[in-house]
Design a protein around this motif. Structure first.
Motif, mmCIF file in Angstrom:
data_model
loop_
_atom_site.group_PDB
_atom_site.id
_atom_site.type_symbol
_atom_site.label_atom_id
_atom_site.label_comp_id
_atom_site.label_asym_id
_atom_site.label_seq_id
_atom_site.Cartn_x
_atom_site.Cartn_y
_atom_site.Cartn_z
ATOM 1 N N THR A 4 0.844 -1.198 0.000
ATOM 2 C CA THR A 4 0.000 0.000 0.000
ATOM 3 C C THR A 4 0.884 1.256 0.000
ATOM 4 O O THR A 4 2.094 1.175 0.222
ATOM 5 C CB THR A 4 -0.890 0.034 1.252
ATOM 6 O OG1 THR A 4 -0.032 0.234 2.390
ATOM 7 C CG2 THR A 4 -1.684 -1.248 1.424
ATOM 8 N N SER A 31 -5.190 5.918 8.012
ATOM 9 C CA SER A 31 -6.325 6.639 7.434
ATOM 10 C C SER A 31 -6.437 8.051 8.029
ATOM 11 O O SER A 31 -6.840 8.976 7.357
ATOM 12 C CB SER A 31 -7.610 5.871 7.674
ATOM 13 O OG SER A 31 -7.770 5.660 9.042
ATOM 14 N N GLU A 54 -11.440 11.498 -7.124
ATOM 15 C CA GLU A 54 -10.804 10.590 -6.173
ATOM 16 C C GLU A 54 -10.562 9.277 -6.929
ATOM 17 O O GLU A 54 -11.438 8.821 -7.664
ATOM 18 C CB GLU A 54 -11.789 10.372 -5.029
ATOM 19 C CG GLU A 54 -11.235 9.643 -3.856
ATOM 20 C CD GLU A 54 -12.293 9.516 -2.778
ATOM 21 O OE1 GLU A 54 -12.582 10.524 -2.106
ATOM 22 O OE2 GLU A 54 -12.833 8.409 -2.623
ATOM 23 N N GLU A 56 -9.217 5.235 -6.489
ATOM 24 C CA GLU A 56 -8.847 4.196 -5.539
ATOM 25 C C GLU A 56 -8.359 2.961 -6.288
ATOM 26 O O GLU A 56 -9.014 2.496 -7.222
ATOM 27 C CB GLU A 56 -10.065 3.849 -4.667
ATOM 28 C CG GLU A 56 -9.640 3.406 -3.315
ATOM 29 C CD GLU A 56 -10.726 3.559 -2.247
ATOM 30 O OE1 GLU A 56 -10.573 2.909 -1.227
ATOM 31 O OE2 GLU A 56 -11.705 4.309 -2.443
ATOM 32 N N LYS A 61 -5.148 5.272 -2.187
ATOM 33 C CA LYS A 61 -6.285 6.167 -2.403
ATOM 34 C C LYS A 61 -5.732 7.550 -2.725
ATOM 35 O O LYS A 61 -5.001 8.131 -1.922
ATOM 36 C CB LYS A 61 -7.174 6.205 -1.161
ATOM 37 C CG LYS A 61 -8.458 6.958 -1.366
ATOM 38 C CD LYS A 61 -9.456 6.550 -0.285
ATOM 39 C CE LYS A 61 -10.655 7.460 -0.262
ATOM 40 N NZ LYS A 61 -10.397 8.739 0.389
ATOM 41 N N ASP A 63 -6.677 11.310 -3.384
ATOM 42 C CA ASP A 63 -7.840 12.172 -3.130
ATOM 43 C C ASP A 63 -8.091 13.190 -4.226
ATOM 44 O O ASP A 63 -9.237 13.533 -4.500
ATOM 45 C CB ASP A 63 -7.660 12.915 -1.798
ATOM 46 C CG ASP A 63 -7.716 11.966 -0.621
ATOM 47 O OD1 ASP A 63 -8.589 11.078 -0.648
ATOM 48 O OD2 ASP A 63 -6.900 12.100 0.290
#
Ligand code: SF4
Length: 170
Positions: A4, A31, A54, A56, A61, A63
């Motif tokens: 990630t 987060s 946004e 994902e 993620k 933004d």
């Protein structure tokens, strides 16, 4: 295991932090950090929030993506971890590229310091990112937690108490 954006960032900040986080010892919520960046962006650039999208992907993620100019906007508080900010953005570009979005670039923004910086992904960067991904897998599967780094940034790290509690008691 899917790497990630947080793994990538922690690898650059401190390999011990990466290992602790990946092995379930969580002192801060990734987060929350992402949310903080998002709030700062919305406050600093309110006119943009509705224009940018946004995006994902697994473990990532983004933004604020400007799909017309193909630019990822990433807002940070200060330039203290500038190197890791740059590489995190390069990693986002790399992941978008793998998902089929080409010619994407990034813009690092430090509104408090009135500074912006363009970020591009080069061929050596792609090779470096593949090496880092291999390294991340190797580090998080180690039996032993990597050693403390004893750097000034430790004082601001959410794992500070965890890492240095014994020394504080001495
Ligand atoms: S306190 Fe320092 S050594 Fe411990 S995880 Fe954080 S940065 Fe790494």
């Amino acid at each position: 295991m899917q790497i990630t954006g947080t793994h990538f960032n922690y690898y650059l900040v401190c390999q011990r932090k990466l290992w602790l986080f990946a092995n379930g010892i969580n002192m801060e919520h990734a987060s929350d950090l992402v949310y903080e960046g998002k709030i700062m962006h919305e406050k600093s650039y309110p006119q943009r929030s509705t224009r940018y999208k946004e995006i994902e992907l697994p473990g990532i993620k983004i933004d604020f993506y400007d799909s017309i100019n193909k630019v990822i906007h990433e807002t940070k508080k200060s330039r203290k971890e500038h190197n890791s900010h740059t590489w995190q953005l390069k990693y986002y570009i790399f992941r978008l590229e793998k998902a089929g979005l080409e010619e994407v670039s990034g813009l690092l923004e430090y509104p408090k310091e009135h500074k912006t910086e363009e970020v591009f992904l080069s061929q050596p960067d792609r090779e470096r990112i593949r090496e880092i991904e291999t390294d991340i897998h190797a580090i998080i599967h180690r039996e032993q937690c990597p050693p403390k780094i004893n750097k000034p940034k430790c004082k601001k790290c959410a794992y500070y108490d965890f890492c240095y509690i014994d020394e504080e008691q001495e």
